[in-house]
Design a protein around this motif. Structure first.
Motif, PDB file in Angstrom:
ATOM      1  N   VAL A  35       1.012  -1.514   0.183  1.00  0.00           N
ATOM      2  CA  VAL A  35      -0.111  -0.002  -0.123  1.00  0.00           C
ATOM      3  C   VAL A  35       0.971   1.356  -0.430  1.00  0.00           C
ATOM      4  N   SER A  36       0.826   1.857  -1.247  1.00  0.00           N
ATOM      5  CA  SER A  36       1.681   3.474  -1.436  1.00  0.00           C
ATOM      6  C   SER A  36       0.536   4.663  -0.718  1.00  0.00           C
ATOM      7  N   VAL A  37       1.289   4.918  -0.322  1.00  0.00           N
ATOM      8  CA  VAL A  37       0.141   6.582   0.576  1.00  0.00           C
ATOM      9  C   VAL A  37       1.049   7.909  -0.091  1.00  0.00           C
ATOM     10  N   PRO A  38       0.458   8.825  -0.920  1.00  0.00           N
ATOM     11  CA  PRO A  38       1.192  10.165  -1.492  1.00  0.00           C
ATOM     12  C   PRO A  38       1.278  10.466  -0.502  1.00  0.00           C
ATOM     13  N   VAL A  39       1.962  10.987   0.488  1.00  0.00           N
ATOM     14  CA  VAL A  39       1.647  11.839   1.511  1.00  0.00           C
ATOM     15  C   VAL A  39       2.487  12.541   1.119  1.00  0.00           C
ATOM     16  N   LEU A  40       4.213  12.199   1.048  1.00  0.00           N
ATOM     17  CA  LEU A  40       4.942  13.235   0.620  1.00  0.00           C
ATOM     18  C   LEU A  40       5.089  13.499  -1.117  1.00  0.00           C
ATOM     19  N   ASP A  41       4.405  13.933  -2.008  1.00  0.00           N
ATOM     20  CA  ASP A  41       5.194  13.708  -3.363  1.00  0.00           C
ATOM     21  C   ASP A  41       5.476  14.717  -3.942  1.00  0.00           C
ATOM     22  N   GLY A  42       6.156  15.602  -3.085  1.00  0.00           N
ATOM     23  CA  GLY A  42       6.660  17.152  -3.617  1.00  0.00           C
ATOM     24  C   GLY A  42       5.655  18.213  -4.426  1.00  0.00           C
ATOM     25  N   GLY A  43       4.546  17.728  -4.752  1.00  0.00           N
ATOM     26  CA  GLY A  43       3.574  18.763  -4.728  1.00  0.00           C
ATOM     27  C   GLY A  43       3.722  18.240  -6.241  1.00  0.00           C
ATOM     28  N   ILE A  44       3.525  17.014  -7.190  1.00  0.00           N
ATOM     29  CA  ILE A  44       3.564  15.945  -7.868  1.00  0.00           C
ATOM     30  C   ILE A  44       1.506  16.266  -8.192  1.00  0.00           C
ATOM     31  N   ASN A  45       0.830  15.987  -6.898  1.00  0.00           N
ATOM     32  CA  ASN A  45      -0.702  15.207  -7.610  1.00  0.00           C
ATOM     33  C   ASN A  45      -1.275  16.981  -7.335  1.00  0.00           C
ATOM     34  N   SER A  46      -0.853  18.043  -6.568  1.00  0.00           N
ATOM     35  CA  SER A  46      -1.153  19.104  -6.141  1.00  0.00           C
ATOM     36  C   SER A  46      -1.311  19.783  -7.636  1.00  0.00           C
ATOM     37  N   SER A  47      -0.527  20.231  -8.394  1.00  0.00           N
ATOM     38  CA  SER A  47       0.052  20.319  -9.835  1.00  0.00           C
ATOM     39  C   SER A  47      -0.778  19.921 -10.252  1.00  0.00           C
ATOM     40  N   ARG A  48      -0.611  17.954 -10.875  1.00  0.00           N
ATOM     41  CA  ARG A  48      -1.475  18.397 -11.963  1.00  0.00           C
ATOM     42  C   ARG A  48      -3.029  18.262 -11.724  1.00  0.00           C
ATOM     43  N   ILE A  49      -3.596  18.157 -10.239  1.00  0.00           N
ATOM     44  CA  ILE A  49      -4.767  18.842  -9.641  1.00  0.00           C
ATOM     45  C   ILE A  49      -5.204  20.470 -10.848  1.00  0.00           C
ATOM     46  N   GLY A  50      -3.894  20.807 -10.329  1.00  0.00           N
ATOM     47  CA  GLY A  50      -4.366  22.123 -10.760  1.00  0.00           C
ATOM     48  C   GLY A  50      -3.923  22.052 -12.433  1.00  0.00           C
ATOM     49  N   GLN A  51      -3.083  21.804 -12.841  1.00  0.00           N
ATOM     50  CA  GLN A  51      -3.446  21.852 -13.906  1.00  0.00           C
ATOM     51  C   GLN A  51      -4.386  21.315 -14.802  1.00  0.00           C
ATOM     52  N   ALA A  52      -5.280  20.563 -14.165  1.00  0.00           N
ATOM     53  CA  ALA A  52      -6.490  19.912 -14.355  1.00  0.00           C
ATOM     54  C   ALA A  52      -7.583  20.961 -14.706  1.00  0.00           C
ATOM     55  N   LEU A  53      -7.985  21.530 -13.265  1.00  0.00           N
ATOM     56  CA  LEU A  53      -8.453  22.467 -13.431  1.00  0.00           C
ATOM     57  C   LEU A  53      -8.154  23.736 -14.550  1.00  0.00           C
ATOM     58  N   ALA A  54      -7.437  24.116 -14.499  1.00  0.00           N
ATOM     59  CA  ALA A  54      -6.787  25.093 -15.327  1.00  0.00           C
ATOM     60  C   ALA A  54      -7.457  25.089 -17.015  1.00  0.00           C
ATOM     61  N   ARG A  55      -6.910  23.264 -17.389  1.00  0.00           N
ATOM     62  CA  ARG A  55      -7.588  23.026 -18.608  1.00  0.00           C
ATOM     63  C   ARG A  55      -9.177  22.424 -19.059  1.00  0.00           C
ATOM     64  N   LEU A  56      -9.631  22.839 -17.322  1.00  0.00           N
ATOM     65  CA  LEU A  56     -11.480  22.285 -17.445  1.00  0.00           C
ATOM     66  C   LEU A  56     -11.328  23.912 -17.275  1.00  0.00           C
ATOM     67  N   ARG A  57     -10.566  24.971 -16.890  1.00  0.00           N
ATOM     68  CA  ARG A  57     -11.487  26.152 -17.276  1.00  0.00           C
ATOM     69  C   ARG A  57     -11.389  27.307 -18.262  1.00  0.00           C
ATOM     70  N   ALA A  58      -9.952  26.715 -19.628  1.00  0.00           N
ATOM     71  CA  ALA A  58      -9.764  26.665 -21.028  1.00  0.00           C
ATOM     72  C   ALA A  58     -10.579  26.031 -21.708  1.00  0.00           C
ATOM     73  N   ALA A  59     -11.291  25.097 -21.238  1.00  0.00           N
ATOM     74  CA  ALA A  59     -12.282  23.634 -22.396  1.00  0.00           C
ATOM     75  C   ALA A  59     -13.742  25.125 -21.830  1.00  0.00           C
ATOM     76  N   GLU A  60     -13.976  25.288 -20.772  1.00  0.00           N
ATOM     77  CA  GLU A  60     -15.638  26.025 -20.677  1.00  0.00           C
ATOM     78  C   GLU A  60     -14.899  27.101 -21.297  1.00  0.00           C
ATOM     79  N   ALA A  61     -13.755  27.784 -21.276  1.00  0.00           N
ATOM     80  CA  ALA A  61     -13.890  29.010 -21.751  1.00  0.00           C
ATOM     81  C   ALA A  61     -14.388  29.439 -23.514  1.00  0.00           C
TER      82      ALA A  61
END
Length: 163
Positions: free
Chosen positions: A34-60
């Motif tokens: 079992v792997s828990v991404p506790v200290l992922d270096g911000g990769i997941n947060s960055s990916r989520i931010g990128q996905a939200l930015a792509r979502l906003r761009a697609a909505e625009a």
């Protein structure tokens, strides 16, 4: 942000006696990881931010597309109405030019009109005919554009009796 679960399995035989006749146990291992991404270096947060930015761009982009289609529909309907009005005007101009042409032809036969006047009125009659056909074409083109925007070109062709 969720943990990942991996199942890893292994099976082994002793190298010296592959048949296992010397009494050695043939073994296998199964492990659950079992792997828990506790200290992922911000990769997941960055990916989520990128996905939200792509979502906003697609909505625009989608919103701009809706505005463009609305503007096209508005312009096409105005063009169709203008072309229809122009068709009526050109029809009246054609009738007027036809009457004038007939009058000038009679006057030319009587010798009171010049050939230049007769040619000019014939040109006016021809231009009125061309203008009427052009305005009818523009009207059909705009109406078919509206049908195209709604995805019903075949219905438009049938309605306008173009087949």
């Amino acid at each position: 942000r969720y943990p990942s679960v991996d199942v890893v399995g292994a099976y082994k035989k002793p190298f010296q006696n592959p048949d296992g006749l010397d009494g050695n146990y043939l073994g296998g291992n199964v492990a659950l990881q079992v792997s828990v991404p506790v200290l992922d270096g911000g990769i997941n947060s960055s990916r989520i931010g990128q996905a939200l930015a792509r979502l906003r761009a697609a909505e625009a982009t989608y919103g701009q597309l809706q505005r463009d289609i609305s503007e096209m529909a508005f312009n096409l309907s105005n063009d169709a109405l203008s072309a229809k009005d122009m068709w009526k005007i050109q029809g009246q101009a054609k009738n007027d030019a036809s009457r004038t042409k007939d009058l000038y032809l009679d006057e030319f036969r009587l010798g009171t009109r010049s050939l230049n006047d007769l040619i000019r009125v014939q040109t006016d009659f021809f231009n009125a005919n061309v203008g009427r056909v052009t305005s009818q074409y523009d009207s059909y083109l705009s109406a078919l554009g509206l049908y195209l925007l709604s995805g019903q070109v075949d219905n438009g062709i049938k309605t306008l009796k173009l087949r």
